[in-house]
Design an enzyme around this catalytic site. Sequence first.
Site, PDB file in Angstrom:
ATOM      1  CG  MET A 217      -1.867  -1.174   1.284  1.00 49.13           C
ATOM      2  SD  MET A 217      -2.881  -1.170   2.774  1.00 49.13           S
ATOM      3  CE  MET A 217      -3.986   0.200   2.432  1.00 49.13           C
TER       4      MET A 217
ATOM      5  N   GLY B 182       9.548   2.035   6.844  1.00 46.75           N
ATOM      6  CA  GLY B 182       9.320   0.673   6.374  1.00 46.75           C
ATOM      7  C   GLY B 182       8.252   0.644   5.299  1.00 46.75           C
TER       8      GLY B 182
ATOM      9  CB  THR C 113      11.968   7.161   6.476  1.00 45.81           C
ATOM     10  OG1 THR C 113      11.085   8.197   6.189  1.00 45.81           O
ATOM     11  CG2 THR C 113      13.321   7.604   6.081  1.00 45.81           C
TER      12      THR C 113
ATOM     13  CG  ASP D 251       4.877  14.084   8.975  1.00 46.83           C
ATOM     14  OD1 ASP D 251       5.029  15.110   8.270  1.00 46.83           O
ATOM     15  OD2 ASP D 251       5.151  12.946   8.567  1.00 46.83           O
TER      16      ASP D 251
END
Length: 392
Positions: free
Chosen positions: A67, A73, A71, A186
């Site tokens: 999907m 994974g 950074t 974020d």
Amino acid sequence: MDGVRTRKRHRLSWDVGPPETQAVTDGRVPTAAPPSSPPLREDDREGHYVYDLGENLTPRYKILSKMGEGTFGRVLECWDREKCEPVAIKVVRSIHKYRYAAMIEIDVLNHIATNERGRSCCVQIQHWFDYRNHICIVFEKLGPSLFDLLKRNKYCPFPVDLVRDFGRQLLESVAYIHDLRLVHTDLKPENILLVTSEYVKVPSQKSNLQGGTRFRCLPKSNAIKLIDFGSTAFENQSRSSIVSTRHYRAPEIILGLGWDYPCDLWSIGCILVEFCTGGALFQTHENLEHLAMMERVLGPLPPRMAQKANPSAAKYFTRGAELNWPEGAASRESIRAVGKLGRLKDLVGRNAECWGGSFTDLLRGLLKFEPAERLTAEEALDHAFFQQSGPA
């Protein structure tokens, strides 16, 4: 802002030993860790789990597709044989710092899911396990991101009522996590997901060159959830000096002045502008250009912020605390990029006549340079823009 909020540092539920020593199968940290499962194959050079579609991620989960990747994974769509439903599994790289960050994220996710309000506005963790030295976090499967929705519609702006609905839900999510003394750090359209993937096609306001009707895809359900708590910070914990994805990064972060809850509200302001224009407000990858774009759109930075900038950011200013622009620009292209921007009211107004009034006022409150002057999430929810329907 929020200086009056005092609370002891949140104790992490897994503070019983370093995560790399823990191998778990049921999402709980055992007092004595069982042996790690042997590697099926070597990880790639960057520590990503190597897999084939159709194989198992433990006997319970069958890998269906990839999907996404970042950074941290990879996120895999898997079939949960136990519950007979699709899930999204974040498979973290087998590197200590990412495993450590994943354990913090798990603690944050469990903290968020303490009541129904958190479960309805933020992605839900179902389970986690350590598999072949990879922390795997199992989530409910959601729909595409709002960035994907913009991209699907070739970056056409969202209708005003959709922006209002998305904005309200986003602010409710952030108000909730701020109440828990968490800062997301974020926020961006990629980290806001539709709950379902179903679309309806509606006629666009613009016709194509042949005079035919153009269509755009809008979600059947406007329900959204906030995701990616891998960078979320507990109040009073030690923090990185640089957070947020560049386009949504607040000025206090760039200037090295420290950051707190208001940095999330700056990001929301940038996101709402993107929803109404179709493109990122500050499309840049360099600090001085970024600050120049901010001044172009919002007016001059307060001298106090320039004077208190850390040594690495002080170079962006003259001795008179004025931005060293355009003299310090890296290229003529950079000067042109800044020059193309207009004032906030004009940027909003040029896309549709209805994007004015209360919406522009809300954006001004979210995009204040001084963090202490920025609207809080609760204050923004009380703004006139969210108390009306139709044109802003």
